[in-house]
Design an enzyme around this catalytic site. Structure first.
Site, PDB file in Angstrom:
ATOM      1  N   LYS A  62       0.859  -1.195   0.000  1.00  9.56           N
ATOM      2  CA  LYS A  62       0.000   0.000   0.000  1.00  9.56           C
ATOM      3  C   LYS A  62       0.879   1.222   0.000  1.00  9.56           C
ATOM      4  O   LYS A  62       1.817   1.327   0.803  1.00  9.56           O
ATOM      5  CB  LYS A  62      -0.894   0.011   1.252  1.00  9.56           C
ATOM      6  CG  LYS A  62      -1.839   1.196   1.316  1.00  9.56           C
ATOM      7  CD  LYS A  62      -3.145   0.896   0.619  1.00  9.56           C
ATOM      8  CE  LYS A  62      -3.975   2.134   0.347  1.00  9.56           C
ATOM      9  NZ  LYS A  62      -3.573   2.858  -0.878  1.00  9.56           N
ATOM     10  N   LYS A  98       5.179   1.623  -3.304  1.00 12.39           N
ATOM     11  CA  LYS A  98       5.221   3.010  -3.781  1.00 12.39           C
ATOM     12  C   LYS A  98       5.433   3.004  -5.280  1.00 12.39           C
ATOM     13  O   LYS A  98       6.028   2.071  -5.825  1.00 12.39           O
ATOM     14  CB  LYS A  98       6.374   3.771  -3.121  1.00 12.39           C
ATOM     15  CG  LYS A  98       6.214   5.281  -3.172  1.00 12.39           C
ATOM     16  CD  LYS A  98       5.303   5.751  -2.049  1.00 12.39           C
ATOM     17  CE  LYS A  98       5.146   7.234  -1.992  1.00 12.39           C
ATOM     18  NZ  LYS A  98       4.543   7.626  -0.704  1.00 12.39           N
ATOM     19  N   THR A 182      -4.643  13.454   5.502  1.00 13.40           N
ATOM     20  CA  THR A 182      -3.262  13.574   5.983  1.00 13.40           C
ATOM     21  C   THR A 182      -3.182  14.722   6.989  1.00 13.40           C
ATOM     22  O   THR A 182      -2.579  14.598   8.060  1.00 13.40           O
ATOM     23  CB  THR A 182      -2.290  13.808   4.809  1.00 13.40           C
ATOM     24  OG1 THR A 182      -2.517  12.781   3.848  1.00 13.40           O
ATOM     25  CG2 THR A 182      -0.843  13.793   5.253  1.00 13.40           C
ATOM     26  N   ASN A 213      -1.888  19.944  -0.557  1.00 14.62           N
ATOM     27  CA  ASN A 213      -3.012  19.265   0.081  1.00 14.62           C
ATOM     28  C   ASN A 213      -2.826  19.139   1.597  1.00 14.62           C
ATOM     29  O   ASN A 213      -3.727  19.451   2.360  1.00 14.62           O
ATOM     30  CB  ASN A 213      -3.177  17.890  -0.572  1.00 14.62           C
ATOM     31  CG  ASN A 213      -4.481  17.248  -0.172  1.00 14.62           C
ATOM     32  OD1 ASN A 213      -5.495  17.936  -0.069  1.00 14.62           O
ATOM     33  ND2 ASN A 213      -4.460  15.973   0.081  1.00 14.62           N
TER      34      ASN A 213
HETATM   35  N1  GLU Z   1       0.982   8.888  -0.373  1.00 19.73           N
HETATM   36  C1  GLU Z   1       0.503   8.841   0.965  1.00 19.73           C
HETATM   37  C2  GLU Z   1       1.621   8.464   1.915  1.00 19.73           C
HETATM   38  O1  GLU Z   1       2.787   8.646   1.618  1.00 19.73           O
HETATM   39  C3  GLU Z   1      -0.744   7.984   1.122  1.00 19.73           C
HETATM   40  C4  GLU Z   1      -0.614   6.558   0.744  1.00 19.73           C
HETATM   41  C5  GLU Z   1      -1.909   5.809   0.662  1.00 19.73           C
HETATM   42  O2  GLU Z   1      -2.970   6.372   0.944  1.00 19.73           O
HETATM   43  O3  GLU Z   1      -1.848   4.644   0.302  1.00 19.73           O
HETATM   44  O4  GLU Z   1       1.404   8.035   3.006  1.00 19.73           O
END
Ligand code: GLU
Length: 409
Positions: A62, A98, A182, A213
């Protein structure tokens, strides 16, 4: 070597000693399950693209996908590893993944951005999936991009699978709470920090680097809670006002197309100056590697919260710790995003629509629990190691427990 990767390896090496992890355990933690790389060809223009799955002992991978010109393989790998730690620390049923494309989409025609997004989803359709590896937005990607990717993926696999990607538009199974998740998670974490340090619950002086954001939303939440947000910057620089800035007005101006330094209020500052401000809390919500050995001696904030991934280098960590600056690390502070992604994914999987109030409470409980567990380890160690080390320790232990339960080590 990419600076972020270097910092991560340095930190993990230090933790091996503190936690007495065996070579075998470290190997399991440092191993990457899958590194997929393609060259996207969009109208004759070539772009390098990656999807990396770091660890999947706790569940499917994820983590977000970023579109940024500086994306390189080591960076995507580091960020995937950080996602494994973040997901583990938050108690989510996920490993870490990622993705990234080395591309500058600022000002790019939307039709072209759509082509890139679709090409990405098609190219990686065999390695992503609701039970394999689940992308989401990251730097310069957004719900619309997730929507295009979902559509392309579903066309390719021939069935509906909304749980393959999170941070989607509402119409495609996204959830409203994802947009400011976030920031909200970071806000709950700051509340825990304030409580722990017995700081005032309003009127604190705060500076926010990054007005995207995460940065703009958290600045607004802190402003509404009665704090003085004295400085904010975006990628073009920013502004300072010792009496506090009117954040909602700045958000409106930005939405109208102005950069912060064009708004005409306060004193104009640059992205370096904000790091040196004498504030109660400095929020880092922009890019990696902002506070390094070069500028750390000038940091005057009492506490720092990392809303971006990797804004402080490993050697700067050490200097900040020695100076007594409390740093709330990225893996804890910005976990609100992926936590709400998990709510979205659960909803997609079960078909159940969860109550917004329940979700808000659940996010708060999860962020507070992370804070308490992390701070608990900090106290156990007599406050002699930094919070990042404590967070990493907890996260690494949970991954190793899963690896052991699987009989892998
Ligand atoms: N890109 C965000 C992070 O670095 C969210 C990742 C997600 O929601 O899977 O945590």
């Amino acid at each position: 070597m990419n600076a972020f990767y270097e910092s991560l390896m340095q930190r993990l090496g230090a933790i091996k000693l503190i936690a007495n992890f065996t070579d075998r355990e470290m190997e399991a933690l440092l191993n990457f399950k899958r590194i997929s790389k393609v060259e996207l060809d969009i109208d004759g223009q070539k772009y390098q693209a990656w999807r990396v799955l770091h660890n999947e002992a706790l569940g499917p991978g994820k983590g977000g996908i970023r579109f940024h010109p500086d994306v390189v393989e080591d960076e995507v790998k580091s960020l995937a590893l950080v996602m494994s730690l973040k997901n583990s620390l938050a108690g989510l049923p996920y490993g870490g993944g990622k993705g990234g494309v080395a591309i500058d989409i600022k000002g790019m025609d939307l039709k072209l951005v759509e082509k890139v997004s679709r090409a990405y989803a098609a190219a990686f359709s065999d390695v992503i999936g609701q039970d394999k590896d689940i992308p989401a937005p990251d730097l310069y990607t957004n719900p619309q991009i997730m929507g295009w990717m979902l559509d392309e993926f579903e066309k390719k696999v021939g069935h509906h699978e909304p749980g393959v990607i999170t941070g989607k538009p509402l119409a495609l199974g996204g959830i409203a709470q994802r947009t400011d998740a976030t920031a909200k998670g970071g806000f709950f974490m700051i509340q825990s920090l304030m409580q722990q340090l017995e700081l005032r619950t309003s009127g604190l002086k705060i500076a926010v680097q990054g007005f995207g954001n995460a940065g703009s939303f958290i600045a607004k939440m802190l402003y509404e809670a009665g704090h003085k947000v004295v400085a904010v910057t975006d990628s073009k620089g920013g502004i300072y006002d010792e009496n506090g800035l009117d954040i909602p007005a700045l958000i409106a101006k930005k939405a109208g197309g102005q950069t912060l330094s064009q708004v005409g209020v306060g004193q104009i500052i640059d992205n370096q100056a904000i790091l040196k401000m004498e504030v109660d809390i400095l929020l880092l919500a922009a890019l990696e590697n902002q506070i390094t050995a070069k500028n750390v001696s000038e940091v005057k904030a009492k506490a720092i919260v990392e809303l971006a991934n990797g804004p402080i280098s490993a050697d700067a960590d050490k200097a900040l710790f020695e100076k007594g600056v409390l740093v709330v690390p990225d893996v804890a502070a910005n976990a609100g995003g992926v936590t709400v992604s998990y709510f979205e994914w659960s909803q997609n999987r079960t078909g159940n629509i969860l109550d917004p109030e329940y979700l808000e409470k659940k996010l708060k409980d999860m962020m507070q629990s992370t804070w308490q567990r992390m701070y608990g380890v900090y106290e156990e160690h007599g406050k002699k190691v930094d919070l990042r080390t404590c967070a990493y320790l907890l996260a690494m232990r949970r991954i190793l427990e899963a690896e052991k339960a699987r009989g892998n080590i």
